[in-house]
Design a protein around this motif. Structure first.
Motif, PDB file in Angstrom:
ATOM      1  N   SER A  43       0.820  -1.207   0.000  1.00 23.44           N
ATOM      2  CA  SER A  43       0.000   0.000   0.000  1.00 23.44           C
ATOM      3  C   SER A  43       0.853   1.256   0.000  1.00 23.44           C
ATOM      4  N   ASN A  47       0.999   3.808  -3.258  1.00 24.43           N
ATOM      5  CA  ASN A  47       0.512   5.183  -3.144  1.00 24.43           C
ATOM      6  C   ASN A  47       1.616   6.205  -3.364  1.00 24.43           C
ATOM      7  N   SER A  72      -4.182   9.432  -2.588  1.00 27.42           N
ATOM      8  CA  SER A  72      -3.030   8.576  -2.300  1.00 27.42           C
ATOM      9  C   SER A  72      -2.304   9.037  -1.030  1.00 27.42           C
ATOM     10  N   GLU A  75      -4.423   8.135   1.885  1.00 24.79           N
ATOM     11  CA  GLU A  75      -4.403   6.701   2.159  1.00 24.79           C
ATOM     12  C   GLU A  75      -3.161   6.318   2.958  1.00 24.79           C
ATOM     13  N   TYR A  78      -3.911   7.555   6.505  1.00 26.88           N
ATOM     14  CA  TYR A  78      -5.010   6.778   7.083  1.00 26.88           C
ATOM     15  C   TYR A  78      -4.513   5.419   7.570  1.00 26.88           C
ATOM     16  N   THR A  79      -3.755   4.734   6.716  1.00 22.62           N
ATOM     17  CA  THR A  79      -3.257   3.404   7.069  1.00 22.62           C
ATOM     18  C   THR A  79      -2.192   3.475   8.154  1.00 22.62           C
ATOM     19  N   GLU A 116     -11.623  11.146   3.293  1.00 29.37           N
ATOM     20  CA  GLU A 116     -11.675  10.250   2.130  1.00 29.37           C
ATOM     21  C   GLU A 116     -13.100  10.134   1.606  1.00 29.37           C
ATOM     22  N   PHE A 256     -14.386   1.022  -0.106  1.00 30.06           N
ATOM     23  CA  PHE A 256     -14.292   1.908   1.057  1.00 30.06           C
ATOM     24  C   PHE A 256     -15.633   2.077   1.758  1.00 30.06           C
ATOM     25  N   SER A 288      -6.635  -0.756   1.548  1.00 26.31           N
ATOM     26  CA  SER A 288      -5.554   0.200   1.308  1.00 26.31           C
ATOM     27  C   SER A 288      -4.511  -0.378   0.356  1.00 26.31           C
ATOM     28  N   LYS A 291      -6.354  -0.409  -3.364  1.00 27.25           N
ATOM     29  CA  LYS A 291      -6.675   0.857  -4.037  1.00 27.25           C
ATOM     30  C   LYS A 291      -5.617   1.293  -5.043  1.00 27.25           C
TER      31      LYS A 291
END
Length: 317
Positions: A43, A47, A72, A75, A78-79, A116, A256, A288, A291
């Motif tokens: 991920s 990204n 991106s 993400e 977020y992760t 998001e 999502f 994630s 995506k």
């Protein structure tokens, strides 16, 4: 999950919480760590690569890719806000998180998640204008309008994150300090609060309804207009190009929003912390990872740019 525990006569606010995590999978902790780390690495790499490719290619400096760059970067944040602490918990006995650390994790998780939602809705609007009103696209979707939509998405995320986190941590926690989750999500924390938490539960569902379900319905409405417009196109090539442009965004939306709606809006009768943790793991790690793969494989322009970059690395001369 309507009310918390009764307030005891004497209590002490905990200075830290302990994650229960995946304790029922003790014999699989090493395997789970390896899987989560691998998916997080994919991920992160995907990204970063998408962001770098869009920045480096002038031909990709368009509104859709501006939103994709924001998505991106979002993400990654977020992760990372969840996975790093989870990885530490999987390989060590340290599953402790301070009260302040828990509040910060909840704030950033909520901020990035709500942002998001809004960005995906903004991307759907961009696609709607591009396909349904192509002659007015440059007038409606200007560079300044894209920046305003992105800033508005981040501002909404910040405000919701701040309000939700402040509301949850204004409660008194006087019972066990073990969070039956692998990160500081709102529902498991409300279970640890003393007294009546029904208003907090209502606030969680209202936020979910407003910032998860409502944008999702707006996206679906946009796609109804898009599909109707595409079906009226005379050429098969035009239809294929339009559907190809939308497919990657639609897949990401379903991944999502689908996991978010199932996690926070499913009936209480089907609620269990084990299933909630597995859904949250899927949302934060698996989706994630998928995506950037979806956006790179389903987008012709990104694939071509990636091919040129790889060719330049393997054949520099």
């Amino acid at each position: 999950m309507g009310t918390g525990k009764e307030l005891p006569g004497r209590y002490r606010q905990p200075s830290a919480f302990i994650f229960v995590g995946f304790s029922w999978l003790m014999e699989l902790q090493a395997l789970l760590f390896a899987m989560v780390l691998s998916m997080y690495a994919v991920s992160l790499t995907g990204n970063i690569l998408i962001t770098a490719i869009i920045k480096a290619n002038q031909s990709l400096h368009m509104p859709m890719y501006f939103f994709l760059t924001n998505l991106s970067l979002l993400e990654i944040c977020y992760t990372t806000s969840i996975v790093l602490k989870m990885l530490v918990s999987l390989v060590s006995e340290n599953r402790r998180i301070s009260l302040w650390g828990c509040a910060m994790q909840m704030y950033f998780f909520t901020l990035f998640g709500i942002t998001e939602c809004c960005l995906l809705a903004a991307m759907a609007y961009d696609l709607y204008v591009a396909i349904c009103n192509p002659l007015h696209y440059t007038l409606v979707i200007r560079k300044g309008a894209c920046a305003q939509l992105a800033i508005a998405s981040w501002m909404v995320g910040m405000l919701v994150g701040l309000s939700q986190t402040s509301y949850v941590f204004s409660l008194t926690y006087c019972g066990p300090n073990r969070i039956n989750h692998f990160f500081c999500d709102i529902p498991p924390l409300l279970k640890l609060a003393c007294g009546d938490t029904s208003m907090n539960v209502l606030a969680v569902y209202l936020v979910a309804l407003l910032f998860i379900t409502s944008p999702f319905m707006l996206i679906l409405t946009s796609y109804l207009f898009i599909i109707a417009s595409v079906l009226r196109m005379p050429s098969a090539e035009g239809k294929h190009k339009a559907f190809s442009t939308c497919s990657s965004h639609l897949i990401v939306v379903l991944l999502f929003y689908g996991s978010g709606i199932i996690t926070y809006l499913r009936p209480k009768s089907s609620y269990s912390m084990e299933s909630d943790k597995l859904l949250a793991l899927f949302d934060t790690v698996v989706t994630s990872m998928l995506k950037p793969i979806v956006y790179s494989l389903r987008n012709k322009e990104v694939k071509e740019a990636l091919r040129r970059v790889l060719h330049g690395m393997t054949c520099p001369l």
